[in-house]
Scaffold this motif. Structure first.
Motif, PDB file in Angstrom:
ATOM      1  N   ASP A  71       0.685  -1.167  -0.095  1.00 27.45           N
ATOM      2  CA  ASP A  71      -0.102  -0.081  -0.010  1.00 27.45           C
ATOM      3  C   ASP A  71       0.809   1.372  -0.042  1.00 27.45           C
ATOM      4  O   ASP A  71       0.733   2.148   0.796  1.00 27.45           O
ATOM      5  N   GLY A  72       2.025   1.073  -0.694  1.00 30.46           N
ATOM      6  CA  GLY A  72       2.726   2.585  -1.082  1.00 30.46           C
ATOM      7  C   GLY A  72       3.916   2.721   0.020  1.00 30.46           C
ATOM      8  O   GLY A  72       4.507   3.674  -0.050  1.00 30.46           O
ATOM      9  N   LEU A  73       4.028   1.707   1.030  1.00 31.33           N
ATOM     10  CA  LEU A  73       5.008   1.774   1.927  1.00 31.33           C
ATOM     11  C   LEU A  73       6.298   1.265   1.268  1.00 31.33           C
ATOM     12  O   LEU A  73       6.215   0.213   1.167  1.00 31.33           O
ATOM     13  N   PHE A  74       7.312   2.201   1.253  1.00 33.31           N
ATOM     14  CA  PHE A  74       8.761   1.724   0.828  1.00 33.31           C
ATOM     15  C   PHE A  74       9.712   1.878   1.863  1.00 33.31           C
ATOM     16  O   PHE A  74       9.912   2.694   2.419  1.00 33.31           O
ATOM     17  N   PHE A  75      10.362   0.566   1.983  1.00 33.02           N
ATOM     18  CA  PHE A  75      11.657   0.502   2.759  1.00 33.02           C
ATOM     19  C   PHE A  75      12.915   0.589   1.929  1.00 33.02           C
ATOM     20  O   PHE A  75      12.785  -0.107   0.961  1.00 33.02           O
ATOM     21  N   TYR A  76      13.792   1.315   2.392  1.00 30.05           N
ATOM     22  CA  TYR A  76      15.335   1.182   1.745  1.00 30.05           C
ATOM     23  C   TYR A  76      16.023   0.766   2.880  1.00 30.05           C
ATOM     24  O   TYR A  76      16.588   1.448   3.909  1.00 30.05           O
ATOM     25  N   PRO A  77      16.758  -0.679   2.662  1.00 26.65           N
ATOM     26  CA  PRO A  77      17.323  -1.270   3.850  1.00 26.65           C
ATOM     27  C   PRO A  77      18.882  -1.015   3.924  1.00 26.65           C
ATOM     28  O   PRO A  77      19.769  -1.871   3.933  1.00 26.65           O
ATOM     29  N   PHE A  78      19.215   0.232   3.539  1.00 26.36           N
ATOM     30  CA  PHE A  78      20.643   0.749   3.593  1.00 26.36           C
ATOM     31  C   PHE A  78      21.231   1.182   5.114  1.00 26.36           C
ATOM     32  O   PHE A  78      22.069   2.109   4.844  1.00 26.36           O
ATOM     33  N   GLY A  79      20.843   0.646   5.932  1.00 26.72           N
ATOM     34  CA  GLY A  79      21.187   1.220   7.415  1.00 26.72           C
ATOM     35  C   GLY A  79      22.348   0.539   8.181  1.00 26.72           C
ATOM     36  O   GLY A  79      22.376   0.282   9.268  1.00 26.72           O
ATOM     37  N   LEU A 120      12.855   3.015  -6.990  1.00 26.35           N
ATOM     38  CA  LEU A 120      14.053   3.357  -7.537  1.00 26.35           C
ATOM     39  C   LEU A 120      14.076   4.802  -7.650  1.00 26.35           C
ATOM     40  O   LEU A 120      15.054   5.142  -7.595  1.00 26.35           O
ATOM     41  N   LEU A 121      13.149   5.467  -8.092  1.00 27.96           N
ATOM     42  CA  LEU A 121      13.358   6.758  -8.255  1.00 27.96           C
ATOM     43  C   LEU A 121      13.551   7.441  -7.272  1.00 27.96           C
ATOM     44  O   LEU A 121      14.475   8.249  -7.184  1.00 27.96           O
ATOM     45  N   GLN A 122      12.960   6.957  -6.059  1.00 25.20           N
ATOM     46  CA  GLN A 122      13.426   7.607  -4.573  1.00 25.20           C
ATOM     47  C   GLN A 122      14.709   7.292  -4.092  1.00 25.20           C
ATOM     48  O   GLN A 122      15.223   8.213  -3.668  1.00 25.20           O
ATOM     49  N   LEU A 123      14.902   6.068  -4.678  1.00 27.57           N
ATOM     50  CA  LEU A 123      16.545   5.834  -4.406  1.00 27.57           C
ATOM     51  C   LEU A 123      17.510   6.807  -5.083  1.00 27.57           C
ATOM     52  O   LEU A 123      18.458   7.135  -4.583  1.00 27.57           O
ATOM     53  N   LYS A 124      17.333   6.774  -6.243  1.00 30.10           N
ATOM     54  CA  LYS A 124      18.126   7.638  -6.978  1.00 30.10           C
ATOM     55  C   LYS A 124      18.149   9.015  -6.720  1.00 30.10           C
ATOM     56  O   LYS A 124      19.377   9.599  -6.553  1.00 30.10           O
ATOM     57  N   ALA A 139       9.668  -4.212   4.510  1.00 27.47           N
ATOM     58  CA  ALA A 139      10.941  -4.511   4.781  1.00 27.47           C
ATOM     59  C   ALA A 139      11.460  -5.529   3.889  1.00 27.47           C
ATOM     60  O   ALA A 139      12.638  -5.587   3.317  1.00 27.47           O
ATOM     61  N   GLN A 140      10.751  -6.636   3.818  1.00 24.04           N
ATOM     62  CA  GLN A 140      10.934  -7.880   2.916  1.00 24.04           C
ATOM     63  C   GLN A 140      11.237  -7.523   1.473  1.00 24.04           C
ATOM     64  O   GLN A 140      11.907  -7.732   0.761  1.00 24.04           O
ATOM     65  N   GLU A 141      10.304  -6.637   1.008  1.00 26.00           N
ATOM     66  CA  GLU A 141      10.170  -6.226  -0.377  1.00 26.00           C
ATOM     67  C   GLU A 141      11.546  -5.131  -0.693  1.00 26.00           C
ATOM     68  O   GLU A 141      11.949  -5.229  -1.709  1.00 26.00           O
ATOM     69  N   GLY A 142      11.747  -4.349   0.242  1.00 28.06           N
ATOM     70  CA  GLY A 142      12.810  -3.343   0.110  1.00 28.06           C
ATOM     71  C   GLY A 142      14.310  -4.275   0.031  1.00 28.06           C
ATOM     72  O   GLY A 142      14.797  -3.843  -0.888  1.00 28.06           O
ATOM     73  N   HIS A 180      15.957   4.098   5.271  1.00 23.69           N
ATOM     74  CA  HIS A 180      14.601   5.089   5.132  1.00 23.69           C
ATOM     75  C   HIS A 180      13.159   4.138   4.985  1.00 23.69           C
ATOM     76  O   HIS A 180      13.155   3.165   4.161  1.00 23.69           O
ATOM     77  N   LEU A 181      12.286   4.831   5.781  1.00 26.60           N
ATOM     78  CA  LEU A 181      10.807   4.531   5.459  1.00 26.60           C
ATOM     79  C   LEU A 181      10.238   5.283   4.932  1.00 26.60           C
ATOM     80  O   LEU A 181       9.912   6.465   5.474  1.00 26.60           O
ATOM     81  N   HIS A 182       9.289   5.064   3.800  1.00 31.01           N
ATOM     82  CA  HIS A 182       8.666   6.211   3.014  1.00 31.01           C
ATOM     83  C   HIS A 182       7.229   5.974   2.948  1.00 31.01           C
ATOM     84  O   HIS A 182       6.703   4.749   2.808  1.00 31.01           O
ATOM     85  N   ASN A 183       6.425   7.262   2.979  1.00 26.16           N
ATOM     86  CA  ASN A 183       4.953   7.015   2.717  1.00 26.16           C
ATOM     87  C   ASN A 183       4.253   6.493   3.795  1.00 26.16           C
ATOM     88  O   ASN A 183       3.264   5.845   3.449  1.00 26.16           O
ATOM     89  N   ILE A 184       4.514   6.710   5.148  1.00 19.28           N
ATOM     90  CA  ILE A 184       3.939   6.106   6.040  1.00 19.28           C
ATOM     91  C   ILE A 184       2.635   6.980   6.472  1.00 19.28           C
ATOM     92  O   ILE A 184       2.470   8.067   6.109  1.00 19.28           O
ATOM     93  N   ASP A 185       1.263   5.912   6.448  1.00 21.83           N
ATOM     94  CA  ASP A 185       0.068   6.595   6.541  1.00 21.83           C
ATOM     95  C   ASP A 185      -0.262   5.914   7.840  1.00 21.83           C
ATOM     96  O   ASP A 185      -0.537   4.611   7.848  1.00 21.83           O
ATOM     97  N   PHE A 186      -0.647   6.822   8.803  1.00 23.61           N
ATOM     98  CA  PHE A 186      -1.060   6.194  10.246  1.00 23.61           C
ATOM     99  C   PHE A 186      -2.341   5.453  10.127  1.00 23.61           C
ATOM    100  O   PHE A 186      -2.714   4.666  11.154  1.00 23.61           O
ATOM    101  N   ASN A 187      -3.140   5.842   9.250  1.00 25.37           N
ATOM    102  CA  ASN A 187      -4.721   5.445   9.339  1.00 25.37           C
ATOM    103  C   ASN A 187      -4.523   4.251   8.346  1.00 25.37           C
ATOM    104  O   ASN A 187      -5.720   3.401   8.424  1.00 25.37           O
ATOM    105  N   ARG A 188      -3.679   3.933   7.413  1.00 20.82           N
ATOM    106  CA  ARG A 188      -3.649   2.561   6.604  1.00 20.82           C
ATOM    107  C   ARG A 188      -2.532   1.608   6.977  1.00 20.82           C
ATOM    108  O   ARG A 188      -2.939   0.505   6.796  1.00 20.82           O
ATOM    109  N   HIS A 189      -1.321   1.907   7.415  1.00 19.15           N
ATOM    110  CA  HIS A 189      -0.497   1.014   7.413  1.00 19.15           C
ATOM    111  C   HIS A 189      -0.244   0.364   9.021  1.00 19.15           C
ATOM    112  O   HIS A 189      -0.223   1.401   9.856  1.00 19.15           O
ATOM    113  N   SER A 190      -0.186  -0.778   9.033  1.00 21.45           N
ATOM    114  CA  SER A 190      -0.070  -1.660  10.030  1.00 21.45           C
ATOM    115  C   SER A 190       1.351  -2.203  10.288  1.00 21.45           C
ATOM    116  O   SER A 190       1.900  -2.231   9.229  1.00 21.45           O
TER     117      SER A 190
END
Length: 495
Positions: free
Chosen positions: A339-347, A485-489, A380-383, A362-372
């Motif tokens: 649901d649009g939540l992106f993880f960048y696992p470079f920590g 990828l766009l946000q990573l670049k 995280a796994q998709e990232g 980085h964790l992007h596009n967090i929505d408090f009302n949608r994301h659990s």
């Protein structure tokens, strides 16, 4: 005939007792059961204690011995796999000097770049096949520059597996493969990189005796045997970095074959017979376990520092309420793209595939009302899978053909969510095998003892327990990846 395999990982030691007659593992144990600590006294630093490693091995061995599943007198050899690129310094008394600067430590990046410029890019690319980056040689130069009181005590320089073998036998040995992963190996002269040692006034005698990967590395001393509850005189007959060992475990030995792991870090390891280099240092070339002067076998290694360590961090972030199996189950309830939540696992330190930059996670596009929490687990796994795709594209730029990838059923490759994302993003079939690094190290010990030869090695390899092919009809993944990828670049350009 029984063989012990030890896999010294970042998060734990795994130990297997393998029966060469039945070709089955009798027992596999892990110590500690929770992830071992990484010490970070300053930002970007990562250290572990070699004394802790020995303690983990001792506890794992005691646990295995107490199982009653074998007789200690039947053990004929020991094999060691280990986390790569770490620096262990040993003084003239045989004691380790402080902590090991481990693989994901970033303090020596600038030092490595200085070595690259001082020795010359052409020399490094041709003779070392790598930029020194933040590998072991760069770590040693950093100690020389910043910790002279430690540098002056050096009697030996070792990779982590060299140290464990030394603790077992009292004999200091290494391999050309280990030296290559430390960026100490000259591929043109087939010897340690003397020009590097001369440039930095390092003593060549710091290098332990060079032995074959499969071969004798000493015999278990009485003192070590007492500590490990074993019989003195057992030979150490195999020693390899964890990614080389994983490839050996999966039968990835010849050009065109590819292995993957997703433990603390994530790795693609492709075997080639060509001395390939990446001008940007994103992919690294190391001597494989079967590399020789007569027959080149090099491993092209693409590494993502943050894979399983991200999963561990997310679990801790959610209060350790869920075990990994439950995290995987919850992640599977969410559709691809989270649901649009992106993880960048470079920590986890500087990322080689990002040009040794530290951009952090980085964790992007967090929505408090949608994301659990389930969205978080999936993202995280998709990232991590997105990062694998990014690195695999770099390998493809180097004209590496990717037709099939082999992996063991461990860590993130236990998750159906991760497997689906990995296969769909790479558009490459994946074969999963019921093998692990410690079993591979035990098999390596059997080969080093002469029990396994070239002719019968193939009969010892397990058949895949599962093959997963990409669904070419599912176009969602490419669109999701391009958004990630766009946000990573943007992050790379702004770092």
């Amino acid at each position: 005939m029984l063989y012990i395999g030890i896999d010294l990982g970042t998060s734990a030691v795994k130990l297997t007792v393998w029966d060469a007659a039945t070709q089955h593992s009798l027992i596999t144990v892990q110590y500690p059961t929770e992830e071992a600590p990484i010490y970070s006294p300053q930002p970007g630093w990562a250290e572990q204690s070699p004394l802790d490693w020995w303690d983990y091995i001792r506890n794992a061995m005691h646990q295995a011995n107490s199982s009653g599943m074998y007789a200690v007198k039947d053990i004929k050899g020991i094999g060691i796999a280990y986390q790569m690129h770490g620096l262990v310094l040993v003084d003239q008394n045989g004691s380790s000097i402080g902590n090991s600067i481990i693989w994901c430590d970033s303090r020596a990046i600038h030092t490595g770049e200085e070595i690259y410029q001082t020795l010359g890019r052409d020399y490094c690319d041709r003779y070392l096949l790598n930029s020194p980056g933040n590998f072991t040689a760069a770590k040693l130069a950093w100690v020389q520059q910043h910790q002279p009181e430690i540098f002056q005590q050096i009697h030996r320089i070792m990779l982590p597996g060299d140290y464990i073998s030394f603790r077992m036998t009292g004999e200091a040995t290494t391999t050309s493969s280990a030296l290559s992963e430390g960026i100490f190996w000259d591929y043109q002269q087939n010897q340690p990189a003397h020009q590097l040692f001369q440039q930095y006034h390092w003593n060549p005698e710091w290098i332990p005796a060079i032995r074959p990967v499969f071969g004798e590395h000493g015999f278990l001393s009485s003192e070590a045997a007492h500590e490990l509850q074993l019989i003195p005189g057992i030979p150490v007959t195999y020693k390899a970095g964890d990614q080389m060992n994983n490839a050996w475990s999966l039968g990835v030995m010849e050009p065109g074959q590819i292995a993957a792991t997703a433990g603390t870090s994530g790795v693609i390891y492709a075997v080639t017979d060509q001395p390939l280099t990446d001008s940007l240092g994103r992919i690294n070339s190391f001597a494989h376990v079967n590399h020789s002067n007569e027959q080149a076998r090099l491993g092209l290694l693409m590494c993502i520092n943050g894979a399983g360590i991200l999963n561990k961090w997310v679990r801790q972030l959610t209060g350790n309420r869920y075990d990994y199996e439950e995290m995987n189950r919850l992640a599977a309830t969410i559709q691809p793209g989270a649901d649009g939540l992106f993880f960048y696992p470079f920590g986890n330190g500087a990322e080689r595939i990002l040009g040794n930059q530290i951009i952090n996670a980085h964790l992007h596009n967090i929505d408090f009302n949608r994301h659990s929490p389930a969205h978080l687990f999936r993202a995280a796994q998709e990232g991590v899978a997105f990062a694998f795709r990014y690195g695999l594209d770099v390998l493809r730029e180097m004209q590496v053909t990717v037709k099939l990838i082999k992996a063991g059923t461990a860590n993130l490759f236990l998750s159906d969510v991760f497997i689906q994302a990995f296969v769909q993003l790479t558009q490459t079939p994946l074969e999963l095998f019921d093998v692990n690094g410690s079993e591979g190290a035990a098999r390596g010990a059997a080969k080093g003892s002469g029990f396994i030869n070239k002719e019968n090695h193939s009969t010892l390899l397990s058949t895949p327990i599962k093959r997963i092919d990409p669904d070419t009809r599912d176009k969602r993944w490419e669109d999701i990846y391009q958004q990630w990828l766009l946000q990573l670049k943007n992050k790379i350009n702004n770092s």
